[in-house]
Write an enzyme that holds these catalytic residues in place. Structure first.
Site, PDB file in Angstrom:
ATOM      1  N   ASP A 298       0.897  -1.143   0.000  1.00 18.21           N
ATOM      2  CA  ASP A 298       0.000   0.000   0.000  1.00 18.21           C
ATOM      3  C   ASP A 298       0.942   1.200   0.000  1.00 18.21           C
ATOM      4  O   ASP A 298       1.826   1.296   0.872  1.00 18.21           O
ATOM      5  CB  ASP A 298      -0.832  -0.062   1.300  1.00 18.21           C
ATOM      6  CG  ASP A 298      -2.208   0.547   1.156  1.00 18.21           C
ATOM      7  OD1 ASP A 298      -2.772   0.527   0.037  1.00 18.21           O
ATOM      8  OD2 ASP A 298      -2.736   1.039   2.175  1.00 18.21           O
TER       9      ASP A 298
ATOM     10  N   HIS B  88       0.727   5.072  -0.475  1.00 20.81           N
ATOM     11  CA  HIS B  88      -0.114   6.258  -0.667  1.00 20.81           C
ATOM     12  C   HIS B  88       0.673   7.570  -0.700  1.00 20.81           C
ATOM     13  O   HIS B  88       1.671   7.713   0.003  1.00 20.81           O
ATOM     14  CB  HIS B  88      -1.098   6.368   0.502  1.00 20.81           C
ATOM     15  CG  HIS B  88      -2.100   5.261   0.602  1.00 20.81           C
ATOM     16  ND1 HIS B  88      -2.881   4.855  -0.453  1.00 20.81           N
ATOM     17  CD2 HIS B  88      -2.477   4.487   1.658  1.00 20.81           C
ATOM     18  CE1 HIS B  88      -3.689   3.882  -0.044  1.00 20.81           C
ATOM     19  NE2 HIS B  88      -3.454   3.631   1.225  1.00 20.81           N
TER      20      HIS B  88
ATOM     21  N   HIS C 217      -1.766   6.215   6.786  1.00 19.52           N
ATOM     22  CA  HIS C 217      -0.971   4.976   6.830  1.00 19.52           C
ATOM     23  C   HIS C 217      -0.243   4.772   5.513  1.00 19.52           C
ATOM     24  O   HIS C 217      -0.669   5.283   4.474  1.00 19.52           O
ATOM     25  CB  HIS C 217      -1.894   3.771   7.100  1.00 19.52           C
ATOM     26  CG  HIS C 217      -2.872   3.531   5.986  1.00 19.52           C
ATOM     27  ND1 HIS C 217      -4.059   4.228   5.862  1.00 19.52           N
ATOM     28  CD2 HIS C 217      -2.821   2.702   4.914  1.00 19.52           C
ATOM     29  CE1 HIS C 217      -4.698   3.832   4.784  1.00 19.52           C
ATOM     30  NE2 HIS C 217      -3.975   2.914   4.173  1.00 19.52           N
TER      31      HIS C 217
ATOM     32  N   GLU D 234      -9.148   5.206  -4.338  1.00 21.69           N
ATOM     33  CA  GLU D 234      -8.765   4.071  -3.502  1.00 21.69           C
ATOM     34  C   GLU D 234      -8.507   2.869  -4.402  1.00 21.69           C
ATOM     35  O   GLU D 234      -9.134   2.734  -5.467  1.00 21.69           O
ATOM     36  CB  GLU D 234      -9.888   3.764  -2.498  1.00 21.69           C
ATOM     37  CG  GLU D 234      -9.562   2.666  -1.502  1.00 21.69           C
ATOM     38  CD  GLU D 234      -8.310   2.927  -0.655  1.00 21.69           C
ATOM     39  OE1 GLU D 234      -7.192   2.799  -1.182  1.00 21.69           O
ATOM     40  OE2 GLU D 234      -8.480   3.244   0.551  1.00 21.69           O
TER      41      GLU D 234
ATOM     42  N   ALA E 225      -4.791  -6.792   4.689  1.00 16.05           N
ATOM     43  CA  ALA E 225      -5.620  -7.379   5.713  1.00 16.05           C
ATOM     44  C   ALA E 225      -6.660  -8.273   5.049  1.00 16.05           C
ATOM     45  O   ALA E 225      -7.174  -7.974   3.975  1.00 16.05           O
ATOM     46  CB  ALA E 225      -6.331  -6.282   6.509  1.00 16.05           C
TER      47      ALA E 225
ATOM     48  N   CYS F  65      -7.588  -5.606   1.739  1.00 19.20           N
ATOM     49  CA  CYS F  65      -6.798  -5.738   0.513  1.00 19.20           C
ATOM     50  C   CYS F  65      -6.627  -7.186   0.059  1.00 19.20           C
ATOM     51  O   CYS F  65      -6.558  -7.455  -1.138  1.00 19.20           O
ATOM     52  CB  CYS F  65      -5.454  -5.048   0.675  1.00 19.20           C
ATOM     53  SG  CYS F  65      -5.647  -3.246   0.671  1.00 19.20           S
TER      54      CYS F  65
HETATM   55  C1  VGL Z   1      -5.529  -1.794   3.639  1.00 20.06           C
HETATM   56  C2  VGL Z   1      -6.960  -0.389   4.743  1.00 20.06           C
HETATM   57  C3  VGL Z   1      -6.494   0.685   4.017  1.00 20.06           C
HETATM   58  C4  VGL Z   1      -4.991  -3.188   3.461  1.00 20.06           C
HETATM   59  C5  VGL Z   1      -5.065  -0.740   2.906  1.00 20.06           C
HETATM   60  O1  VGL Z   1      -3.852  -3.348   2.984  1.00 20.06           O
HETATM   61  O2  VGL Z   1      -5.701  -4.147   3.786  1.00 20.06           O
HETATM   62  N1  VGL Z   1      -6.480  -1.613   4.558  1.00 20.06           N
HETATM   63  N2  VGL Z   1      -5.544   0.490   3.106  1.00 20.06           N
HETATM   64 ZN    ZN Z   2      -4.447   2.099   2.348  1.00 23.53          ZN
END
Ligand code: VGL
Ligand code: ZN
Length: 191
Positions: A51, A53, A74, A106, A134, A138
């Protein structure tokens, strides 16, 4: 189940921010690292997603509610939080895929906007084995996207953990993935 040369392993978002102590921690997210390190040698094709960002990503909120897909800041590209867990082996021949880099959009799936599906197809990959974080965000989207893209998909249930906010989301997504056609199995049954 026997791993084939046309199988790929996709390790989703094993990053510091999703592990205990990180910005968006998944409970016990780090305990799956040794299991992932143990199985990657079985696979010819290996993909590790991040991820990744921009600092102003549209999912970031000062008052995150999680269930509406607003999150704390994050995995900002290049930061320590976005780095892979320090104990994760990232093999030299693995492909690293960075995703969700557009501030206005997203992208949970490792196949969304990354060109990964095309590259896997070009390499003759037919089936993907998915693990990481998670489970209910994702990992779920990566599994479903892979199925929609014509791949067979196997979720390695012992090598993933959910955010589980609201509680039950993790369990529910297992059913969803199965209904979409994913095979759910433990990595212990991999040969
Ligand atoms: C994720 C929430 C926001 C993930 C990524 O990698 O599961 N979860 N961005
Ligand atoms: Zn994310």
């Amino acid at each position: 189940m026997k791993v084939d040369p046309s199988d790929a392993l996709i390790v989703v978002d094993m990053q510091n921010d999703f592990c205990p102590g990180g910005a968006l921690p998944v409970q016990k997210g780090d305990v799956i690292v040794p299991g992932i390190n143990r199985i990657h040698p079985k696979f010819r094709h290996k993909v590790y997603s991040r991820d990744w960002h921009p600092p102003d990503h549209c999912s970031f909120s000062p008052t995150p509610r999680f269930e509406d897909k607003s999150w704390p800041v994050h995995c900002v590209a290049g930061t320590e939080g976005a780095a892979f867990h320090p104990d994760l082996d990232v093999p030299e021949d693995a492909e690293i895929v960075d995703k969700a880099q557009d501030p206005n959009r997203e992208a949970y799936s490792a196949l969304d906007g990354t060109g990964l599906a095309e590259r896997l197809r070009d390499r003759g990959v037919k089936r993907v084995f998915v693990c990481g974080l998670a489970q209910d965000v994702c990992v779920r989207c990566t599994v479903i996207d892979a199925l929609h893209g014509g791949f067979q998909a196997v979720l390695l249930t012992d090598l993933t953990k959910p955010v589980d906010n609201p509680p039950g989301a993790g369990e529910r997504t297992l059913g969803e993935m199965r209904e979409e056609g994913a095979v759910l199995m433990s990595s212990e049954a991999l040969e």
